[in-house]
Design a protein around this motif. Sequence first.
Motif, mmCIF file in Angstrom:
data_model
loop_
_atom_site.group_PDB
_atom_site.id
_atom_site.type_symbol
_atom_site.label_atom_id
_atom_site.label_comp_id
_atom_site.label_asym_id
_atom_site.label_seq_id
_atom_site.Cartn_x
_atom_site.Cartn_y
_atom_site.Cartn_z
ATOM 1 N N ASP A 290 4.865 0.585 -6.023
ATOM 2 C CA ASP A 290 5.639 0.686 -4.658
ATOM 3 C C ASP A 290 6.074 1.638 -4.616
ATOM 4 O O ASP A 290 6.057 2.074 -3.070
ATOM 5 C CB ASP A 290 7.077 0.504 -5.423
ATOM 6 C CG ASP A 290 6.638 -1.928 -4.940
ATOM 7 O OD1 ASP A 290 5.519 -1.873 -4.732
ATOM 8 O OD2 ASP A 290 7.717 -2.338 -5.702
ATOM 9 N N ARG B 190 2.735 3.350 -2.737
ATOM 10 C CA ARG B 190 3.040 3.403 -1.641
ATOM 11 C C ARG B 190 3.796 3.681 -0.599
ATOM 12 O O ARG B 190 3.438 4.335 0.512
ATOM 13 C CB ARG B 190 2.846 1.770 -1.617
ATOM 14 C CG ARG B 190 2.134 0.851 -0.782
ATOM 15 C CD ARG B 190 2.065 -0.857 -0.624
ATOM 16 N NE ARG B 190 1.231 -0.803 -1.365
ATOM 17 C CZ ARG B 190 2.144 -1.548 -2.675
ATOM 18 N NH1 ARG B 190 2.858 -1.246 -2.943
ATOM 19 N NH2 ARG B 190 1.219 -1.872 -3.412
ATOM 20 N N LYS C 296 2.118 -12.318 1.154
ATOM 21 C CA LYS C 296 2.764 -11.238 0.207
ATOM 22 C C LYS C 296 2.262 -11.462 -0.947
ATOM 23 O O LYS C 296 1.660 -11.702 -1.405
ATOM 24 C CB LYS C 296 4.143 -11.591 0.423
ATOM 25 C CG LYS C 296 5.188 -11.716 1.721
ATOM 26 C CD LYS C 296 6.666 -12.129 1.037
ATOM 27 C CE LYS C 296 6.928 -11.828 2.994
ATOM 28 N NZ LYS C 296 8.918 -11.789 2.585
ATOM 29 N N ARG C 297 2.720 -9.567 -1.878
ATOM 30 C CA ARG C 297 2.246 -9.326 -2.755
ATOM 31 C C ARG C 297 2.800 -9.572 -3.458
ATOM 32 O O ARG C 297 3.966 -10.231 -4.081
ATOM 33 C CB ARG C 297 2.413 -7.722 -3.326
ATOM 34 C CG ARG C 297 0.983 -7.520 -2.606
ATOM 35 C CD ARG C 297 1.119 -5.326 -3.263
ATOM 36 N NE ARG C 297 2.233 -4.972 -2.342
ATOM 37 C CZ ARG C 297 3.280 -4.509 -2.832
ATOM 38 N NH1 ARG C 297 3.473 -4.371 -4.336
ATOM 39 N NH2 ARG C 297 4.250 -3.979 -2.875
ATOM 40 N N PHE D 268 -2.034 -11.283 -3.553
ATOM 41 C CA PHE D 268 -1.619 -11.614 -2.192
ATOM 42 C C PHE D 268 -1.482 -12.938 -1.714
ATOM 43 O O PHE D 268 -2.405 -13.843 -2.116
ATOM 44 C CB PHE D 268 -2.432 -10.916 -1.064
ATOM 45 C CG PHE D 268 -2.337 -9.369 -1.625
ATOM 46 C CD1 PHE D 268 -1.400 -8.851 -0.037
ATOM 47 C CD2 PHE D 268 -2.418 -8.606 -2.292
ATOM 48 C CE1 PHE D 268 -0.985 -7.431 -0.892
ATOM 49 C CE2 PHE D 268 -2.743 -7.498 -2.099
ATOM 50 C CZ PHE D 268 -2.157 -6.758 -1.636
ATOM 51 N N HIS E 290 6.613 -8.152 -4.534
ATOM 52 C CA HIS E 290 6.511 -7.123 -4.491
ATOM 53 C C HIS E 290 6.720 -6.270 -2.722
ATOM 54 O O HIS E 290 7.512 -5.509 -2.866
ATOM 55 C CB HIS E 290 5.656 -6.265 -5.510
ATOM 56 C CG HIS E 290 5.304 -6.937 -6.215
ATOM 57 N ND1 HIS E 290 6.368 -6.676 -7.382
ATOM 58 C CD2 HIS E 290 4.777 -7.810 -7.252
ATOM 59 C CE1 HIS E 290 6.192 -7.099 -8.561
ATOM 60 N NE2 HIS E 290 5.232 -7.822 -8.507
ATOM 61 N N THR E 291 6.312 -7.719 -1.635
ATOM 62 C CA THR E 291 6.446 -6.798 -0.354
ATOM 63 C C THR E 291 7.476 -6.490 0.050
ATOM 64 O O THR E 291 8.411 -7.892 0.179
ATOM 65 C CB THR E 291 6.243 -8.348 0.308
ATOM 66 O OG1 THR E 291 4.285 -8.213 -0.389
ATOM 67 C CG2 THR E 291 4.557 -7.222 1.815
ATOM 68 N N ARG E 292 8.021 -5.587 1.119
ATOM 69 C CA ARG E 292 9.563 -5.268 1.215
ATOM 70 C C ARG E 292 8.676 -4.991 2.817
ATOM 71 O O ARG E 292 10.140 -5.512 3.204
ATOM 72 C CB ARG E 292 9.676 -3.682 0.744
ATOM 73 C CG ARG E 292 10.071 -3.981 -0.437
ATOM 74 C CD ARG E 292 10.815 -3.136 -1.430
ATOM 75 N NE ARG E 292 11.612 -2.885 -2.204
ATOM 76 C CZ ARG E 292 12.663 -3.886 -3.283
ATOM 77 N NH1 ARG E 292 13.757 -3.587 -2.549
ATOM 78 N NH2 ARG E 292 12.628 -3.743 -4.296
ATOM 79 N N PHE F 76 5.755 -5.104 5.854
ATOM 80 C CA PHE F 76 4.226 -4.878 5.537
ATOM 81 C C PHE F 76 3.738 -3.435 6.810
ATOM 82 O O PHE F 76 2.825 -3.590 7.135
ATOM 83 C CB PHE F 76 3.723 -5.985 7.378
ATOM 84 C CG PHE F 76 3.617 -7.726 6.571
ATOM 85 C CD1 PHE F 76 2.989 -7.846 5.332
ATOM 86 C CD2 PHE F 76 5.366 -8.673 6.274
ATOM 87 C CE1 PHE F 76 3.258 -9.560 5.194
ATOM 88 C CE2 PHE F 76 5.047 -9.524 5.965
ATOM 89 C CZ PHE F 76 4.123 -10.181 5.562
ATOM 90 N N GLU G 45 -0.240 -3.065 1.503
ATOM 91 C CA GLU G 45 -0.203 -4.623 2.628
ATOM 92 C C GLU G 45 -1.111 -5.851 3.626
ATOM 93 O O GLU G 45 -2.474 -4.597 4.035
ATOM 94 C CB GLU G 45 1.703 -4.539 3.225
ATOM 95 C CG GLU G 45 2.611 -4.139 2.366
ATOM 96 C CD GLU G 45 2.981 -5.035 1.704
ATOM 97 O OE1 GLU G 45 2.331 -6.040 0.670
ATOM 98 O OE2 GLU G 45 3.168 -4.596 0.299
#
Length: 283
Positions: free
Chosen positions: A94, A97, A152-153, A241, A268-270, A272, A277
């Motif tokens: 994270d 990224r 989403k991850r 995903f 884990h996706t906050r 896009f 993502e």
Amino acid sequence: MPRCITSDSGVPTSSSAARRRRTTVGLGLTGLALLAVGLGAASSPGSSFVAGSPSAWPAAARAAAEASGVALRAKRLDTTPTKEGRSPFYSTLDRERMARRRQQVREMMREKRRSATKTTQTLNYEMLPSVEDIYSRQFTGNATVDPIGGRKRYTLTIFFKHDPQKAGPEILKKSILGYIDFFRNRMSCRSVTAKSMLSPIDGRSPVTSLEYPMKEYGEVPKGEKMKKVYHKAVLVKFEMFAPPAALEYIQKRIYKDNMILRYMLLGHTRSFMDFGEDNELHL
């Protein structure tokens, strides 16, 4: 309405004023009594009395002092600065990224300042799908056919029961491959990976000793009156995903599986907008 009371001087006073006056007089008499007791103890022959030492007071004086009031100490304010460290809610991936995203924003701002003509950059609508296409999309469940975007991850950690007699390595492998196929071809999940983890206790054993006895999910097997208790399990981690709406069906399958003892799902996706993502704008 307060009740009026006539004082000794004949002046009418309220009940609250009389109560305060009685309290003040009582405290004054208590102080005089303590002073008299202390003087008497000091004047008596063969006695040593220290006014500032409560342990040297007579028992009656100490009891009266404790009954008259209690001294409270204020809590000292903690002014030490708080230590700032890495947030435990962000993983290393994270942070990398988000660092790439910040670098992209800095490069865009730097390029904007370098350009002499102040023109507003518009979106290339030829690279974007039409509005009708977005609202009329149909997901079949097959990740190779379904369009990109909206996933989403997730990290799914599963404890498979360790039963060498009934569930050997081949049965465990078949169950893991079945979940991978279910994620890809039924739940429209992309980039599905599965990895068998070592025991987090010692980091060497492929079998994990459980903290407490656990029972398997699913129904009671046929021919048995109750579920068996297990003390060891195999830890398997899935990364993928997945569409958020698919989580409900994934949980239903897990709760029906007799091979699973426990599971944990982490998202884990906050945003896009971050690189990596499942977003069509990053293609």
